[in-house]
Design an enzyme around this catalytic site. Structure first.
Site, PDB file in Angstrom:
ATOM      1  N   TYR A 257      85.279 -63.816  36.112  1.00  0.00           N
ATOM      2  CA  TYR A 257      84.493 -63.214  37.185  1.00  0.00           C
ATOM      3  C   TYR A 257      83.693 -64.235  37.995  1.00  0.00           C
ATOM      4  CZ  TYR A 257      80.764 -62.477  33.557  1.00  0.00           C
ATOM      5  OH  TYR A 257      79.843 -62.601  32.550  1.00  0.00           O
ATOM      6  N   GLU A 258      83.155 -63.756  39.121  1.00  0.00           N
ATOM      7  CA  GLU A 258      82.524 -64.603  40.145  1.00  0.00           C
ATOM      8  C   GLU A 258      83.524 -65.611  40.729  1.00  0.00           C
ATOM      9  OE1 GLU A 258      79.955 -63.360  40.999  1.00  0.00           O
ATOM     10  OE2 GLU A 258      79.378 -62.288  39.199  1.00  0.00           O
ATOM     11  N   GLY A 259      84.782 -65.211  40.784  1.00  0.00           N
ATOM     12  CA  GLY A 259      85.856 -66.091  41.236  1.00  0.00           C
ATOM     13  C   GLY A 259      86.462 -66.792  40.048  1.00  0.00           C
TER      14      GLY A 259
END
Length: 585
Positions: A435-437
């Site tokens: 997550y968060e890229g």
């Protein structure tokens, strides 16, 4: 399972001696009046106590019980609400927040250490406060004065929580395809309609309101805008009113982080307020995303520290086999710490963890200077923040999973069962790479934008500074200094080749970015180990200094060579990756 104990001696040494926090803060007037080293030590001591006595005890039970969705309510595990209330009352949510609006105004290079302690104690609990702090940062940077005055004091106090709402089923990392709509109203507000998935802290029973930062599209435009959408409406006096058309469709059933509420969120003509300018929502949201990227890297770091403590304690207690060459005590069985392979794993975890802490503090330091500094100092720090943020997110979270898996291996069969607690760490930290890229996206951002985007200017500036610092070290092996300097030079040579071929070979960066980021990370960690060693030699605690010398020697000889491997991977190019026809997969 032993209780978590923050490595306070390490943290204080790094903050005070290695990165010279007192002088950094003294040079920044906006920080100098809020904090000195005595204040920082007091905060770290209290954070250790809270992490150990309040947060860590709910880690295991929170995983076993999980979050529940009943009667349109999201219910956190037993104990989460009581601990959160004490955590918020202590001002921890707003630790680094704007003091004029209710925050404590502490520097980020201190904040990262408090975050590490909390993540080590309980990943799932810490995410709630982290999302709130990130939302507050975004609102403070881009919101109107009216919005800031209405919402930020309640977010900093922890009475309300924050959430970041981006992902949709058809739009993961490619946000151009989002379908959530925002229709303007005559009063300047907007009606938000759509659905989002994978929203961490989207709803819960910890606070009376959740403030969502939602990406949506205005009519007749493909641009993306950012809107503040409260779960419960807030009147002009800051009082809560009626429900705002924000509901939970379901909660996600995940591999780990069972105590963290990850929600499917629905918006049915929910009232929202524009943050920043129309069609510039991603620019605003990246303020929060970059904050969360560092935070998620620290999640990996916190996992590494917790994993090391658990595995180290176990290795000293578990009796199995006899040391090579015979037991040093004449016993029929020895603690597994005597075995070379167990030591290899523990030393790898430890050296990656301590150097990872250096990366988090350095990144926090550059954030502080970029925020509060002036002139060229501020500009340079801003360049370094851009360079270091994707590395902090990806390298720290990748190594966090590596550490958890190695620690699990130290436990052997006992690491695969729930009773020891190490398997929870593996499950909880796995998401940090996603997550968060995803970390692949972080690497592409690093190599494609931060390294080659300015034709190596920022990277060359940073490497030159590191090499200058190397040349000034008086208490480390010259051969180690020469080795690091040579690797920094090799990194620049490889980066230059990629930069020269980025246009003619457009798949090159995408194909080798992860290896380039990993090479940079391992070289940077080597630099940190020499920096720590050079500083520790004059430390008043001889045992502490001796330990640093041993750890540094292990890292330079056993872990750092991975940098050359990754640079060789980059140099091999992209053809063997991209030339295979799709039908052969």
């Amino acid at each position: 399972m032993n209780p978590y104990q923050a490595p306070l001696a390490e943290m204080k040494f790094m903050l005070d001696k290695v990165f010279d926090a007192p002088n950094t803060w003294a040079s920044l007037p906006a920080i100098a009046e809020n904090v000195d080293m005595d204040t920082a030590v007091a905060i770290m001591d209290e954070a250790d106590k809270i992490s150990r006595e309040l947060i860590h005890p709910i880690n295991r039970s929170g995983d076993e019980q999980g979050v529940r969705h009943e009667d349109d309510k999201v219910i956190t595990p037993d104990g989460f609400k009581a601990v959160y209330d004490q955590y918020a009352e202590g001002g921890w949510v707003g630790l680094c927040g704007d003091p004029e609006l209710g925050g404590m105004g502490m520097p980020k290079m201190l904040g990262v250490l408090v975050d590490e302690m909390s993540y080590s104690a309980c990943n799932s609990f810490t995410l709630y406060g982290s999302l709130t702090a990130g939302a507050a940062l975004c609102i403070n940077a881009h919101g109107s004065d009216e919005i800031k005055e209405k919402y930020l004091p309640m977010l900093y106090s922890g009475e309300w929580a924050g959430a970041m709402d981006m992902t949709e089923p058809q739009a993961g990392s490619d946000l151009r395809n989002i379908r959530t709509k925002a229709v303007p109203n005559d009063d300047g507000s907007y009606n938000i309609t759509g659905s989002k998935i994978f929203i961490t802290g989207g709803d819960h029973d910890l606070t009376e309101n959740v403030i969502h930062l939602v990406l949506a599209k205005l009519p007749d435009t493909n641009g993306i805008s950012l809107f503040l959408v409260p779960k419960i409406k807030v009147d002009d006096s800051g009082n809560l009113g009626e429900s705002n058309g924000v509901t939970v469709g379901s909660i996600e059933h995940k591999m780990g982080l069972k105590g963290s509420a990850t929600c499917v969120m629905n918006y049915d003509d929910a009232q929202g307020f524009l943050i920043g300018r129309p069609n510039r929502g991603l620019v605003c949201m990246f303020t929060m995303m970059n904050y969360e990227r560092l935070a998620i890297g620290i999640q990996g770091l916190g996992t590494s520290q917790a994993a090391y403590q658990m595995a180290s304690d176990y290795a000293k207690e578990r009796v199995q086999g006899v040391a090579a060459g015979g037991s040093p005590t004449g016993a029929s069985s020895d603690p597994i710490l005597v075995h070379g392979d167990v030591r290899r794993m523990l030393l790898t975890i430890r050296t990656l963890t301590d150097a990872g802490r250096a990366l988090s503090i350095l990144t926090g330091k550059q954030l502080d200077i970029a925020k509060y500094g002036e002139g060229e100092e501020k500009a340079k720090a801003t360049r370094y923040v851009g360079l270091l943020t994707p590395v902090a997110k990806a390298f720290l979270s990748d190594r966090g999973l590596d550490a958890a898996v190695m620690a699990q291996q130290v436990f052997g069969g006992h690491g695969y069962i729930r009773e020891t607690g190490i398997e929870q760490l593996v499950r909880d930290t796995r998401i940090a790479q996603i997550y968060e890229g995803t970390n692949g996206i972080q690497a592409i951002d690093f190599l494609g934008r931060k390294v080659t985007g300015d034709n190596l200017a920022a990277l060359t500036e940073f490497v030159t500074e590191c090499k200058e610092n190397l040349s000034k070290m008086n208490h480390v092996d010259d051969a180690h200094k020469e080795k690091l300097a040579a690797l920094f030079n090799q990194l620049l040579v490889v980066a230059d080749i990629v930069n020269d071929n980025k246009t003619s070979s457009p798949a090159l960066i995408n194909s080798c970015a992860v290896d380039f980021l990993d090479a940079f990370g391992h070289i940077l960690y080597g630099y940190f180990w020499l920096l720590m060693t050079d500083t520790a030699v004059v430390h008043e605690d001889e045992k502490f200094a001796s330990q640093k010398l041993h750890l540094s020697d292990f890292y330079i000889n056993k872990v750092l060579p991975k940098a050359e491997y990754h640079l060789a991977q980059v140099s091999a190019g992209h053809a063997c990756v991209m030339n295979i026809p799709e039908e052969m997969f």
